[in-house]
Design a protein around this motif. Structure first.
Motif, PDB file in Angstrom:
ATOM      1  N   ASP A 174     -27.333   1.658  -3.759  1.00  8.01           N
ATOM      2  CA  ASP A 174     -26.576   0.987  -4.814  1.00  8.01           C
ATOM      3  C   ASP A 174     -26.838   1.723  -6.116  1.00  8.01           C
ATOM      4  N   LEU A 175     -25.844   1.687  -7.017  1.00  2.39           N
ATOM      5  CA  LEU A 175     -25.946   2.490  -8.225  1.00  2.39           C
ATOM      6  C   LEU A 175     -25.028   1.937  -9.297  1.00  2.39           C
ATOM      7  N   SER A 176     -25.529   1.913 -10.528  1.00  2.00           N
ATOM      8  CA  SER A 176     -24.692   1.595 -11.683  1.00  2.00           C
ATOM      9  C   SER A 176     -25.108   2.515 -12.818  1.00  2.00           C
ATOM     10  N   ARG A 177     -24.556   2.311 -14.005  1.00  2.40           N
ATOM     11  CA  ARG A 177     -24.927   3.163 -15.134  1.00  2.40           C
ATOM     12  C   ARG A 177     -26.370   2.961 -15.549  1.00  2.40           C
ATOM     13  N   THR A 178     -26.935   1.816 -15.241  1.00  3.83           N
ATOM     14  CA  THR A 178     -28.286   1.494 -15.701  1.00  3.83           C
ATOM     15  C   THR A 178     -29.277   1.255 -14.582  1.00  3.83           C
ATOM     16  N   MET A 179     -28.845   1.286 -13.314  1.00  8.37           N
ATOM     17  CA  MET A 179     -29.715   0.941 -12.198  1.00  8.37           C
ATOM     18  C   MET A 179     -29.427   1.835 -10.997  1.00  8.37           C
ATOM     19  N   VAL A 180     -30.512   2.231 -10.295  1.00  8.87           N
ATOM     20  CA  VAL A 180     -30.362   2.912  -9.020  1.00  8.87           C
ATOM     21  C   VAL A 180     -31.269   2.219  -8.009  1.00  8.87           C
ATOM     22  N   GLN A 181     -30.704   1.929  -6.833  1.00  6.48           N
ATOM     23  CA  GLN A 181     -31.441   1.240  -5.772  1.00  6.48           C
ATOM     24  C   GLN A 181     -31.568   2.176  -4.583  1.00  6.48           C
ATOM     25  N   LEU A 182     -32.814   2.408  -4.153  1.00  6.96           N
ATOM     26  CA  LEU A 182     -33.089   3.322  -3.054  1.00  6.96           C
ATOM     27  C   LEU A 182     -33.587   2.562  -1.836  1.00  6.96           C
ATOM     28  N   ARG A 183     -33.212   3.035  -0.669  1.00  6.70           N
ATOM     29  CA  ARG A 183     -33.698   2.490   0.601  1.00  6.70           C
ATOM     30  C   ARG A 183     -34.532   3.572   1.267  1.00  6.70           C
ATOM     31  N   ARG A 191     -37.143  -1.198  -0.104  1.00  6.53           N
ATOM     32  CA  ARG A 191     -36.084  -1.078  -1.117  1.00  6.53           C
ATOM     33  C   ARG A 191     -36.742  -1.000  -2.490  1.00  6.53           C
ATOM     34  N   THR A 192     -36.389   0.025  -3.255  1.00  7.86           N
ATOM     35  CA  THR A 192     -36.937   0.190  -4.598  1.00  7.86           C
ATOM     36  C   THR A 192     -35.798   0.191  -5.609  1.00  7.86           C
ATOM     37  N   VAL A 193     -36.047  -0.417  -6.762  1.00  9.90           N
ATOM     38  CA  VAL A 193     -35.046  -0.497  -7.818  1.00  9.90           C
ATOM     39  C   VAL A 193     -35.609   0.137  -9.084  1.00  9.90           C
ATOM     40  N   TYR A 194     -34.846   1.072  -9.654  1.00  7.17           N
ATOM     41  CA  TYR A 194     -35.199   1.725 -10.901  1.00  7.17           C
ATOM     42  C   TYR A 194     -34.171   1.372 -11.971  1.00  7.17           C
ATOM     43  N   GLU A 195     -34.620   1.209 -13.207  1.00 10.40           N
ATOM     44  CA  GLU A 195     -33.720   1.026 -14.335  1.00 10.40           C
ATOM     45  C   GLU A 195     -33.830   2.252 -15.239  1.00 10.40           C
ATOM     46  N   LYS A 196     -32.683   2.704 -15.728  1.00 10.95           N
ATOM     47  CA  LYS A 196     -32.675   3.886 -16.587  1.00 10.95           C
ATOM     48  C   LYS A 196     -33.517   3.624 -17.831  1.00 10.95           C
ATOM     49  N   GLY A 197     -34.423   4.532 -18.114  1.00  7.21           N
ATOM     50  CA  GLY A 197     -35.283   4.408 -19.271  1.00  7.21           C
ATOM     51  C   GLY A 197     -36.515   3.562 -19.048  1.00  7.21           C
TER      52      GLY A 197
END
Length: 215
Positions: A174-183, A191-197
């Motif tokens: 999953d991906l947006s301008r402010t978030m990326v979700q990795l499996r 499942r890991t979730v990163y936020e930009k910045g």
């Protein structure tokens, strides 16, 4: 649980056949074709000293705290710190992230090392640990991608290659301008979730049920 939790977090927390650092052949997973470590035997000129990828920036001295819960009950905590200075690994200046995991009275401390190439891709180049530690270029171990400069939905890659350890595959689900979700698949599915910045904000083990959330 502790070993799976520590392994998952130490590889992602943040604020090839040659004896080189990474896979010398292009990845053949969706979306990552052609993305390779700059040279199988890395030239420091292909890398920069700082890790400032927007999704995985590592500012020396930065810290992060994660509460670990299972079935709605707090069972432990994880603290991460970006170490000052750099460590030379396979000829590269690598930034270390020390992760201390405390669950059910048991504590582990591991340190992951990252290097960023000139294109902004961040590579995991070593893990120092009591069990399962490795360094790229030693005993057949190869670095792997930790975070691309520009992740795309469906991208997939290897997190590292270490003889005797299960192959670990990562995919952007999953991906947006402010978030990326990795499996991440490595014996257990995480499942890991990163936020930009901001970097890593949560890790969830989809098989065992625990979740670590940044406070």
């Amino acid at each position: 649980m502790l070993r799976h939790l520590t392994t998952a977090l130490v590889l992602v927390v943040a604020l090839s056949g040659c004896a080189g650092i990474g896979q010398p052949q292009p990845y053949d997973s969706v979306g990552i074709n052609g993305l390779v470590i700059p040279t199988p035997s890395p030239d420091p000129d292909d890398f920069v000293d700082a890790v400032d990828n927007a999704w995985l920036a590592l500012e020396p001295g930065a810290t992060a705290h994660y509460d670990v819960s299972d079935a709605g009950r707090t069972v432990g905590a994880v603290d991460a710190e970006v170490l000052a200075g750099t460590t030379t690994i396979a000829g590269l200046s690598a930034t270390g992230v020390r992760t201390t995991t405390e669950v059910a009275g048991e504590t582990t401390v591991e340190t992951s090392f990252y290097a960023q190439d000139v294109d902004g891709n961040v590579w995991l180049v070593a893990v120092d640990a009591e069990v399962g530690g490795w360094r790229a270029g030693e005993a057949g171990a190869e670095a792997g991608l930790a975070m691309p400069a520009e992740p795309r939905l469906g991208d997939g890659w290897r997190a590292y290659v270490v003889p005797g350890q299960p192959e670990t595959a990562v995919r952007v689900e999953d991906l947006s301008r402010t978030m990326v979700q990795l499996r991440r698949e490595a014996g257990t599915t995480t499942r890991t979730v990163y936020e930009k910045g901001a970097g890593l904000v949560s890790v969830e083990d989809l098989d065992q049920g625990w979740v670590a959330t940044r406070r």
